[in-house]
Design a protein around this motif. Sequence first.
Motif, short mmCIF file in Angstrom:
data_model
loop_
_atom_site.label_atom_id
_atom_site.label_comp_id
_atom_site.label_asym_id
_atom_site.label_seq_id
_atom_site.Cartn_x
_atom_site.Cartn_y
_atom_site.Cartn_z
N PHE A 199 2.14 15.27 0.06
CA PHE A 199 2.74 14.30 0.98
C PHE A 199 4.19 13.90 0.80
O PHE A 199 4.16 12.87 -0.29
N ALA A 200 5.45 14.33 1.28
CA ALA A 200 6.54 13.73 0.85
C ALA A 200 7.02 14.16 -0.87
O ALA A 200 6.65 15.08 -1.04
N ILE A 201 7.05 13.12 -1.35
CA ILE A 201 7.15 13.31 -2.93
C ILE A 201 5.94 12.99 -3.73
O ILE A 201 6.08 12.90 -4.97
N ILE A 202 4.98 12.71 -2.90
CA ILE A 202 3.54 12.44 -3.64
C ILE A 202 2.98 13.79 -3.72
O ILE A 202 2.74 14.63 -2.82
N ASP A 203 2.64 14.43 -5.11
CA ASP A 203 1.84 15.11 -5.44
C ASP A 203 0.36 15.02 -5.15
O ASP A 203 -0.45 15.61 -4.14
N GLN A 204 -0.18 14.20 -5.78
CA GLN A 204 -1.79 13.70 -5.47
C GLN A 204 -2.06 12.49 -5.98
O GLN A 204 -1.76 12.37 -7.48
N ILE A 205 -2.33 11.76 -5.17
CA ILE A 205 -2.97 10.30 -5.74
C ILE A 205 -3.99 9.76 -4.97
O ILE A 205 -4.34 10.25 -3.78
N SER A 206 -4.74 9.14 -5.73
CA SER A 206 -5.99 8.45 -4.99
C SER A 206 -5.84 6.81 -5.44
O SER A 206 -5.83 6.53 -6.75
N ILE A 207 -5.73 5.84 -4.46
CA ILE A 207 -5.70 4.43 -4.66
C ILE A 207 -6.76 3.84 -4.41
O ILE A 207 -7.23 3.88 -3.13
N THR A 208 -7.33 2.86 -5.09
CA THR A 208 -8.54 2.34 -4.95
C THR A 208 -8.01 0.97 -4.60
O THR A 208 -7.45 0.19 -5.23
N PHE A 209 -8.35 0.44 -3.27
CA PHE A 209 -8.10 -1.18 -2.92
C PHE A 209 -9.13 -1.98 -3.00
O PHE A 209 -10.35 -1.75 -2.80
N ASN A 210 -8.95 -3.44 -3.05
CA ASN A 210 -9.73 -4.29 -3.25
C ASN A 210 -9.73 -5.57 -2.16
O ASN A 210 -8.78 -5.08 -1.39
N GLU A 211 -10.51 -6.48 -2.17
CA GLU A 211 -10.51 -7.49 -1.11
C GLU A 211 -9.18 -8.37 -1.48
O GLU A 211 -8.48 -7.91 -2.42
N GLY A 212 -8.61 -9.16 -0.51
CA GLY A 212 -7.76 -10.10 -0.71
C GLY A 212 -6.22 -9.42 -0.71
O GLY A 212 -6.34 -8.63 0.25
N LEU A 213 -5.50 -9.91 -1.29
CA LEU A 213 -4.12 -9.45 -1.14
C LEU A 213 -3.78 -8.50 -2.33
O LEU A 213 -3.92 -8.85 -3.55
N THR A 214 -3.23 -7.22 -1.87
CA THR A 214 -2.60 -6.29 -2.64
C THR A 214 -1.52 -6.28 -2.73
O THR A 214 -0.91 -5.86 -1.43
N VAL A 215 -0.41 -6.32 -3.81
CA VAL A 215 0.86 -6.17 -3.48
C VAL A 215 1.34 -4.96 -4.15
O VAL A 215 0.90 -4.53 -5.62
N LEU A 216 2.20 -4.16 -3.72
CA LEU A 216 2.80 -2.96 -4.16
C LEU A 216 4.15 -3.29 -4.44
O LEU A 216 4.95 -3.52 -3.64
N THR A 217 4.58 -2.83 -5.71
CA THR A 217 5.99 -3.07 -6.15
C THR A 217 6.58 -1.92 -6.73
O THR A 217 5.75 -1.08 -7.23
N GLY A 218 7.90 -1.73 -7.05
CA GLY A 218 8.67 -0.68 -7.60
C GLY A 218 9.93 -0.58 -7.30
O GLY A 218 10.28 -1.13 -6.42
N GLU A 219 10.73 0.26 -7.78
CA GLU A 219 12.10 0.25 -7.70
C GLU A 219 12.19 1.06 -6.23
O GLU A 219 11.46 1.77 -5.78
N THR A 220 13.44 0.94 -5.94
CA THR A 220 13.77 1.53 -4.45
C THR A 220 13.67 2.97 -4.73
O THR A 220 14.07 3.53 -5.49
#
Length: 573
Positions: free
Chosen positions: A13-34
């Motif tokens: 998907f777009a520039i994503i080859d293959q990733i699997s993300i596990t999410f938890n309860e509460g607040l999950t923040v995603l950060t990184g360069e533009t």
Amino acid sequence: MLYMLTELSIRDFAIIDQISITFNEGLTVLTGETGAGKSIIIDAVQLLAGGRGSVEFVRHGAKKAEIEGLFTLDRKEHPIYQVGRDFGIEISDEQVVLQRTITSNGKSICRVNSKLVTLGILREFGKTLIDIHSQHETQSLMDPESHLELLDLYDPEAMKATKKEYSYLYERLSSLKTRYKELSENEQEMAHRLDLLEFQLQELEQANLEPNEDTALEEERMSLANFEKIYTALQDAYNALYGEQKGLEWVNTARTALDVSSNFDSFISDKAEEISNHYYALEELTYSLRNYSESQQYNPERLNEVESRLNEINRLKKKYGPTVNDILHYMAKIEEEMEEITNKDSHLAKLSEQIEEVKKDAYLEAKQLHDMRVENANALMDEIKNELKDLYLEKATFSISFQQTNHDEAKFGEQKLHKNGFDRVRFLISTNAGEPLKDLHKVASGGELSRIMLALKKIFAKHQGVTSVIFDEVDTGVSGRVAQAIAEKIYQISSSSQVLCITHLPQVAAMADTHKLIEKAESNNRTATKVEELTTDQQVVELSRMITGTKLTETAKDHAKELLDMALTFKSK
């Protein structure tokens, strides 16, 4: 947390080859360069929720892009169960799996719990599970046409029954008005229509159709066309059963053998009676086969008649309906419409009475909707006032204005109904003391709009029961104490719904229960996105980078640790 997005899998998907993300309860923040791929992940979730797809999402060189999300539900009261019942999709093990595939040729394939569904059905599931809030959505506050919809989100369950009844009446009213217009306008068109209906009725009357005639004729044709096979089958079956050394005689031999000893053993007695019953049933069956065989006559003339009649019926089916019963139903509608046109004046009078009656009922329901909205608006304004104080808009005054309406039942016709009643509302605000209330788009800045929408989300989160709320850079254009207030507000929302948040603000990132870093990496001369969940030490480094940009300093690290300590203190309260 009673329900949430647990796992997200993305491939090609777009520039994503293959990733699997596990999410938890509460607040999950995603950060990184533009440009690292943070918003691409949100784009993937939007597609999973039924958003519009494009071949541009498919990674270069791949045949398809695949997205899959697992949602866990810890209680049967979640509205997704009703959505499942509505569309015949079983939800078992308290899990819902949404899947979306986009091929390189633009084909979109949607599944819910492995069952193929349309994009529209996927969207119904998606909007019950996911609420995505972006900078673009904030712009809906600028459009007064969206304000009524936002107000109705305050307490949708309380209004559900009334809105359903009003929708039924509004559709009925619209249908009656359309029919009245068709019947009252254009005499020439009505005359042409009557001529057409008379021709069609005459053609159908001459056909002299009978209910289910096509089914009966097709069965008869099948029998006539296969006469030889049928006759042979009857003869072979009869000959196998009747005659010397044939089936019926051997059954009789068995019956006689058991009868001889039936007085000596209860089992033999029971089986003798059972085989006698079978013998007499077979004997009756044999006679039926013989009689039906003798009644068979090959009749090529009748086969030709049946073929001719079916050809005539098939010709009529192409014009009037897929079955004879459908054609007869259409014929009845023709007679009804002809009678309406012929006696137009009396029907117009009757339609006019029906329109007035339905209009009155519709206005009563619209009035009830209005009263509920006024009550909700007053409660919403009070809540927003308190939320805006927390977001350093303590001088702001927020109001919901209803268009001037006349609810006198004797003057119902003066109010124009629309699909949501007769209400038209506008959100008004004054951000400074002493200033008059004005439309949002004339007063509020981008940062103020973000805070107003965040206040609405905070309030709506406890009413809507959405599984996951996603914020995509809603904190753009704010800093300082306002940034800290937004961080606290986003965390408060995560107490009633799982929250996923993309941010560039260190204050928001510090508030995270789970902090994930999105980065780009190169492999085999291809760029790909990777996701890493940060430890506390790694979080300090990432927060320092967000504070200073690129160069890490001890001061920035100290500031990052201070932000984390402040966040822990706030959470402990």
